[in-house]
Design an enzyme around this catalytic site. Sequence first.
Site, PDB file in Angstrom:
ATOM      1  N   LYS A   1      32.077  22.969  49.157  1.00  0.00           N
ATOM      2  CA  LYS A   1      32.179  21.910  50.141  1.00  0.00           C
ATOM      3  C   LYS A   1      32.279  20.581  49.422  1.00  0.00           C
ATOM      4  O   LYS A   1      31.672  20.388  48.360  1.00  0.00           O
ATOM      5  CB  LYS A   1      30.931  21.896  51.050  1.00  0.00           C
ATOM      6  CG  LYS A   1      31.197  21.319  52.420  1.00  0.00           C
ATOM      7  CD  LYS A   1      31.927  22.310  53.303  1.00  0.00           C
ATOM      8  CE  LYS A   1      32.016  21.851  54.742  1.00  0.00           C
ATOM      9  NZ  LYS A   1      32.631  22.857  55.614  1.00  0.00           N
TER      10      LYS A   1
ATOM     11  N   GLY B   1      28.565  18.527  71.837  1.00  0.00           N
ATOM     12  CA  GLY B   1      29.507  18.064  70.817  1.00  0.00           C
ATOM     13  C   GLY B   1      30.931  18.368  71.225  1.00  0.00           C
ATOM     14  O   GLY B   1      31.293  19.537  71.381  1.00  0.00           O
TER      15      GLY B   1
ATOM     16  N   GLY C   1      33.952  17.324  69.698  1.00  0.00           N
ATOM     17  CA  GLY C   1      34.991  17.068  68.708  1.00  0.00           C
ATOM     18  C   GLY C   1      36.142  18.039  68.914  1.00  0.00           C
ATOM     19  O   GLY C   1      36.275  18.655  69.978  1.00  0.00           O
TER      20      GLY C   1
ATOM     21  N   VAL D   1      36.716  21.037  67.811  1.00  0.00           N
ATOM     22  CA  VAL D   1      36.310  22.415  68.100  1.00  0.00           C
ATOM     23  C   VAL D   1      35.631  22.501  69.462  1.00  0.00           C
ATOM     24  O   VAL D   1      35.946  23.370  70.286  1.00  0.00           O
ATOM     25  CB  VAL D   1      35.381  22.961  67.003  1.00  0.00           C
ATOM     26  CG1 VAL D   1      34.872  24.349  67.384  1.00  0.00           C
ATOM     27  CG2 VAL D   1      36.106  23.026  65.669  1.00  0.00           C
TER      28      VAL D   1
ATOM     29  N   TYR E   1      35.856  20.537  72.069  1.00  0.00           N
ATOM     30  CA  TYR E   1      36.835  20.318  73.140  1.00  0.00           C
ATOM     31  C   TYR E   1      37.650  21.587  73.383  1.00  0.00           C
ATOM     32  O   TYR E   1      37.810  22.036  74.531  1.00  0.00           O
ATOM     33  CB  TYR E   1      37.748  19.157  72.741  1.00  0.00           C
ATOM     34  CG  TYR E   1      38.569  18.562  73.856  1.00  0.00           C
ATOM     35  CD1 TYR E   1      39.109  19.326  74.880  1.00  0.00           C
ATOM     36  CD2 TYR E   1      38.830  17.200  73.881  1.00  0.00           C
ATOM     37  CE1 TYR E   1      39.870  18.764  75.895  1.00  0.00           C
ATOM     38  CE2 TYR E   1      39.584  16.618  74.895  1.00  0.00           C
ATOM     39  CZ  TYR E   1      40.103  17.409  75.883  1.00  0.00           C
ATOM     40  OH  TYR E   1      40.853  16.863  76.887  1.00  0.00           O
TER      41      TYR E   1
END
Length: 339
Positions: free
Chosen positions: A78, A174, A176, A178, A180
Amino acid sequence: MFAAMRAEKMQALHLFTDPATGLEAIIAIHNTRLGPALGGSRYQPYDSLNDAMADAMRLARGMSYKAALAGLQQGGGKAVIIRKPHVENRAALFEAFGRCIESLRGGYITAVDSGTSSQDMDCIAQETRHVTSTSEAGDPSPHTALGVLSGIRTAARHRLGQDSLTGVRVMVQGLGNVGYALVELLVAEGADVLVADIDPGRVRLVVDETGAHPVALDAVYEAPCDIFAPCGLGGILDSGHIDQLRCAVVAGAANNQLAEPGAADRLDGRGILYAPDYVINAGGLLHVALTHQNVPANRIAERVSGIGERLAAIFEQSTAEGRPPSVIADRQAEAILYE
């Protein structure tokens, strides 16, 4: 730093700076036993360098586990790019980061993550071929959402005894890319969807376009629902929030949802079924990894849809042993990575 690396079984931690662009970045590589490390580049502010390093290492470990259980020949890594209040030239910043990735000679492959976009990956691609999620490769978010939907179906069958999501109440925290996409999929399946986000404009948009029901941020955890789907940043399931939950299942896209060592046992003790995050949210990783390997789209879709089957096996093992699903998943991943 070395003690923190040992605690996470981290293989390498790279710090980069580029004075010309203001770039300050960290690339954490957790495990490359299965192949080169693959993981997104996160672009957001941090209170300290230690916070940024800790986030990069936790996320890298999750990527190793995710790749192992998804059956990918990839390691876990990451990147964290520390977001400053002002940047002169975003494209130049990401091109500089591309040169950092190139210096690792293929040991790390990057992709989009929180705060980055396909356009940012296009800039990185000017300097290295070790990047995916470019405009040409496509956004992995819809594939993450599809995998989460598959996992939610499995969790609903296992805990609620329902083969259909019609009428199942899902709280999506949330909204964002994903979150949405997941709301759209759930509404299409007939679920009763509740939504919340720190951005009120985003909530209004999703409500207007999907017919979902808004929930105030301070009421998210206590909202009565069948399934709680965290799709924002991680570290949200601490003892206080777990005690507030009024759901039967936690199954969402966020990484590192469990904030404390005892969180899995606390959920289990309350009779809440937890879908291990790095299993249910692996659709995006499958997409970026297999697209990078030029695997046909239909085969990628088959692998993403298999997330539900993988979770079903973990839930069954969990029931048989009387241990939380996350314990089963961790054991399976560690067997692949270390034995």
